[in-house]
Design a protein around this motif. Structure first.
Motif, short mmCIF file in Angstrom:
data_model
loop_
_atom_site.label_atom_id
_atom_site.label_comp_id
_atom_site.label_asym_id
_atom_site.label_seq_id
_atom_site.Cartn_x
_atom_site.Cartn_y
_atom_site.Cartn_z
N THR A 257 1.57 49.58 5.49
CA THR A 257 1.45 50.34 4.24
C THR A 257 2.02 49.60 3.05
OG1 THR A 257 3.51 51.46 4.82
CG2 THR A 257 1.47 52.59 5.38
N LEU A 258 2.71 48.48 3.27
CA LEU A 258 3.25 47.68 2.17
C LEU A 258 2.13 46.92 1.45
CD1 LEU A 258 6.09 47.20 1.03
CD2 LEU A 258 6.22 45.11 2.39
N ASN A 259 0.92 47.01 2.00
CA ASN A 259 -0.27 46.40 1.38
C ASN A 259 -0.19 44.88 1.29
OD1 ASN A 259 -1.63 48.88 0.96
ND2 ASN A 259 -0.43 49.25 -0.90
N MET A 260 0.38 44.27 2.30
CA MET A 260 0.35 42.81 2.43
C MET A 260 -0.59 42.46 3.58
SD MET A 260 4.32 41.62 1.89
CE MET A 260 3.88 39.87 1.83
N THR A 261 -1.38 41.41 3.39
CA THR A 261 -2.30 40.99 4.44
C THR A 261 -1.57 40.07 5.43
OG1 THR A 261 -3.01 39.00 3.27
CG2 THR A 261 -4.20 41.07 2.79
N LEU A 262 -2.19 39.87 6.57
CA LEU A 262 -1.62 38.96 7.56
C LEU A 262 -1.45 37.57 6.98
CD1 LEU A 262 -0.69 38.22 10.41
CD2 LEU A 262 -3.10 37.96 11.07
N SER A 263 -2.43 37.13 6.21
CA SER A 263 -2.36 35.80 5.59
C SER A 263 -1.16 35.70 4.65
CB SER A 263 -3.65 35.51 4.82
OG SER A 263 -3.57 34.27 4.15
N GLU A 264 -0.93 36.75 3.86
CA GLU A 264 0.21 36.75 2.94
C GLU A 264 1.54 36.78 3.69
OE1 GLU A 264 -1.78 39.06 -0.88
OE2 GLU A 264 -0.95 40.22 0.78
N ILE A 265 1.56 37.56 4.78
CA ILE A 265 2.78 37.62 5.60
C ILE A 265 3.07 36.25 6.19
CG2 ILE A 265 3.80 38.57 7.69
CD1 ILE A 265 3.76 40.69 5.70
N ARG A 266 2.05 35.57 6.71
CA ARG A 266 2.24 34.24 7.29
C ARG A 266 2.79 33.26 6.26
NH1 ARG A 266 -3.43 33.88 10.34
NH2 ARG A 266 -2.85 34.58 12.44
N GLN A 267 2.21 33.28 5.08
CA GLN A 267 2.67 32.38 4.01
C GLN A 267 4.14 32.64 3.69
OE1 GLN A 267 0.07 32.64 0.62
NE2 GLN A 267 -1.74 32.02 1.78
N MET A 268 4.52 33.91 3.64
CA MET A 268 5.90 34.28 3.35
C MET A 268 6.84 33.78 4.45
SD MET A 268 7.56 38.08 2.87
CE MET A 268 7.30 38.49 4.61
N LEU A 271 7.27 29.97 4.26
CA LEU A 271 8.07 29.59 3.10
C LEU A 271 9.55 29.86 3.36
CD1 LEU A 271 8.25 28.58 0.19
CD2 LEU A 271 7.92 30.95 -0.56
N VAL A 272 9.86 31.05 3.89
CA VAL A 272 11.25 31.41 4.17
C VAL A 272 11.83 30.47 5.24
CG1 VAL A 272 12.77 33.18 5.11
CG2 VAL A 272 11.01 33.81 3.46
N ASN A 273 11.05 30.19 6.28
CA ASN A 273 11.52 29.28 7.32
C ASN A 273 11.83 27.90 6.76
OD1 ASN A 273 11.55 31.01 9.53
ND2 ASN A 273 9.42 30.60 10.05
N LYS A 274 11.00 27.45 5.85
CA LYS A 274 11.17 26.12 5.27
C LYS A 274 12.36 26.06 4.33
CE LYS A 274 8.71 22.63 2.52
NZ LYS A 274 7.44 22.31 1.79
N GLU A 275 12.56 27.12 3.54
CA GLU A 275 13.55 27.08 2.48
C GLU A 275 14.91 27.65 2.89
OE1 GLU A 275 13.05 25.64 -0.37
OE2 GLU A 275 10.92 25.22 -0.10
N VAL A 277 15.90 28.95 6.44
CA VAL A 277 16.31 29.07 7.85
C VAL A 277 16.66 27.69 8.40
CG1 VAL A 277 15.61 29.82 10.16
CG2 VAL A 277 14.84 31.10 8.15
N SER A 278 17.83 27.58 9.00
CA SER A 278 18.25 26.29 9.55
C SER A 278 17.43 25.95 10.79
CB SER A 278 19.74 26.32 9.91
OG SER A 278 19.96 27.17 11.03
N LYS A 279 17.45 24.68 11.14
CA LYS A 279 16.68 24.20 12.30
C LYS A 279 17.08 24.94 13.56
CE LYS A 279 15.44 19.89 14.67
NZ LYS A 279 15.63 18.42 14.69
N GLU A 280 18.36 25.13 13.78
CA GLU A 280 18.83 25.76 15.01
C GLU A 280 18.50 27.25 15.05
OE1 GLU A 280 22.90 26.20 17.69
OE2 GLU A 280 22.99 25.24 15.73
N GLU A 281 18.37 27.90 13.88
CA GLU A 281 18.11 29.34 13.84
C GLU A 281 16.64 29.69 13.73
OE1 GLU A 281 20.56 30.87 10.72
OE2 GLU A 281 22.39 30.69 11.90
N PHE A 282 15.78 28.70 13.51
CA PHE A 282 14.33 28.94 13.42
C PHE A 282 13.81 29.57 14.70
CE2 PHE A 282 10.17 27.25 14.69
CZ PHE A 282 9.36 27.80 13.71
N LEU A 283 12.88 30.53 14.56
CA LEU A 283 12.29 31.17 15.73
C LEU A 283 10.78 30.96 15.80
CD1 LEU A 283 12.78 32.72 18.28
CD2 LEU A 283 12.70 34.86 16.98
N SER A 284 10.04 31.30 14.74
CA SER A 284 8.59 31.14 14.80
C SER A 284 7.99 31.18 13.40
CB SER A 284 7.96 32.24 15.65
OG SER A 284 6.55 32.14 15.67
N ASN A 285 6.87 30.47 13.24
CA ASN A 285 6.08 30.56 12.01
C ASN A 285 4.96 31.58 12.15
OD1 ASN A 285 7.23 28.82 10.12
ND2 ASN A 285 6.30 27.02 11.06
#
Length: 318
Positions: A257-268, A271-275, A277-285
Motif C-alpha cells: 500500500t506504500l505504492n512502491m513497485t518491486l523495481s523501485e524497492i530493488r533500487q532502494m 543503494l542502501v546496501n552500497k552506501e 551497509v558494511s561488508k560484514e553486515e550485508f545480507l542481500s540485494n
C-alpha cells in the motif's frame, strides 16, 4: 604513520617484552579469520605459552596507532588484554566442558541459526553446518550465553550423528524463546519514541515501514523464519508486503500500500546496501515475499500483480 604491515613487524619484535617473565618463550603468530560475506580480520596470538591462548583482532589496536596513540602504550594494552582474555577463556572453556558439548541431546536446546549471504560467504561456509535459502544461508550456532555463540561445524554434526534438518528443527523450537522476535514501527524507532512489539498486540498494522529483529537487535534477520511470525504479520497487515533483507541484523517490512513497485524497492535496497551497509553486515540485494498459501518465504522475480508462484528458477544477485 606506520602501515599495518609495519605494525605486525613491530609486534613480532617487541610485543613479547610487555609480558611477564613466564611468557618470554612465547612466539608471536598471525591468523586470518574469515567472517561473513567474504570479510576477514587479522588476529594475533602467542604460541608456546598456554593451551588457551586468545586471538586478538589487530583492527582496534592498529586504529589506536592511526589516531596517534603511543605505540608502547598500545603494545602494553594488548599484552594486558591477552592475559585478561586468557583467564576468561580458561573459565569459558570449563563452562563449555561442563555443558557436555559432545552430547547432542544436551546441546540441542542451545541450537540457533543466523542468516548470511550465501555466495559472498563462501569461505565462511566451508566448514559450517548450514542450509540454503534462495541466495541466503541458514548457518547454525550453539548459543553459549545471551552474548556469545559458537558456529556449528560439519565435523560437529558428524560427531553428533545429526544432519542439518535436525539442527533446523531444534533451532526453530529454541529461537523464539532464546531470542524472541520484535516487530517495531520504523517511525517510532527513528524519532526515538517508545516502540511497541506489534507481534504481541491486537489490531491491524497501518504504518509505512516496520523493522523485524530479535530482542538483542543483533543477527536478527533470522526472525523472519520463526514459526508463526509471517502469519501474524499477514493477518495484521491485511495487504501484500515486501520483505527486505536489510542486513544480517534486521528485516524491513514494506506494505504494498506504500505504492512502491518491486523495481523501485530493488533500487532502494541496492543503494542502501552500497552506501550504508558494511561488508560484514550485508545480507542481500534481492527482495522477498511471503506466500500465505504455501507458507514459504521466497525471492521475488515479478511484482505482486503478476507474480507467478511456481516460477522459482532464476539467476540472482550475490
Amino acid at each position: 604513520m606506520i602501515t599495518l604491515l609495519q605494525f605486525e613487524e613491530m609486534l613480532k619484535k617487541e610485543w613479547i617484552s610487555y609480558f611477564p617473565e613466564s611468557y618470554q618463550n612465547g612466539k608471536v603468530f598471525f591468523h586470518e579469520k574469515h567472517m561473513r560475506n567474504g570479510a576477514s580480520t587479522i588476529q594475533v596470538s602467542l604460541q608456546g605459552v598456554t593451551d588457551k591462548a586468545p586471538m586478538l583482532s589487530l583492527r582496534s589496536y592498529y586504529e589506536g596507532i592511526m589516531r596517534g596513540e603511543f605505540a608502547g602504550n598500545v603494545l602494553k594494552r594488548m599484552a594486558d588484554d591477552f592475559q585478561i582474555y586468557e583467564k576468561q577463556g580458561t573459565e569459558l572453556f570449563q563452562e563449555i566442558v561442563d555443558m557436555h558439548p559432545q552430547n547432542f541431546e544436551i546441546m540441542k536446546d542451545k541450537i540457533t541459526f543466523i542468516l548470511v549471504n550465501r555466495n559472498a560467504s563462501e569461505k565462511f561456509l566451508e566448514d559450517a553446518a548450514y542450509l540454503p535459502l534462495e541466495d541466503l544461508a541458514k548457518v547454525f550456532y550453539i548459543q553459549i550465553s545471551s552474548e556469545m555463540h559458537a558456529k556449528v561445524t560439519k565435523e560437529m554434526c558428524r560427531e553428533w550423528g545429526v544432519d542439518t534438518q535436525e539442527l533446523e528443527k531444534a533451532a526453530l523450537e529454541n529461537m523464539p524463546c532464546l531470542l524472541p522476535a520484535q516487530l517495531s514501527d520504523m517511525g517510532e524507532l527513528f524519532f526515538d519514541r517508545e516502540s511497541h512489539n506489534y507481534l504481541d498486540e491486537t489490531g491491524e498494522m497501518n504504518g509505512d515501514l516496520y523493522v523485524l529483529t530479535n530482542k538483542n537487535k543483533t543477527l536478527g534477520a533470522a526472525t523472519m523464519l520463526y514459526p508463526g511470525v509471517m502469519e501474524k504479520i499477514t493477518e495484521k497487515m491485511k495487504a501484500p508486503f515486501y520483505i527486505i533483507p536489510s542486513s544480517v541484523h534486521e528485516i524491513i517490512i514494506v506494505p504494498k500500500t506504500l505504492n512502491m513497485t518491486l523495481s523501485e524497492i530493488r533500487q532502494m535496497v541496492r543503494l542502501v546496501n552500497k552506501e550504508a551497509v558494511s561488508k560484514e553486515e550485508f545480507l542481500s540485494n534481492n527482495v522477498y515475499c511471503y506466500d500465505s498459501k504455501t507458507r514459504e518465504i521466497r525471492m521475488m522475480h515479478e511484482d505482486f500483480a503478476v507474480e507467478k508462484p511456481k516460477r522459482r528458477e532464476r539467476a540472482y544477485d550475490r
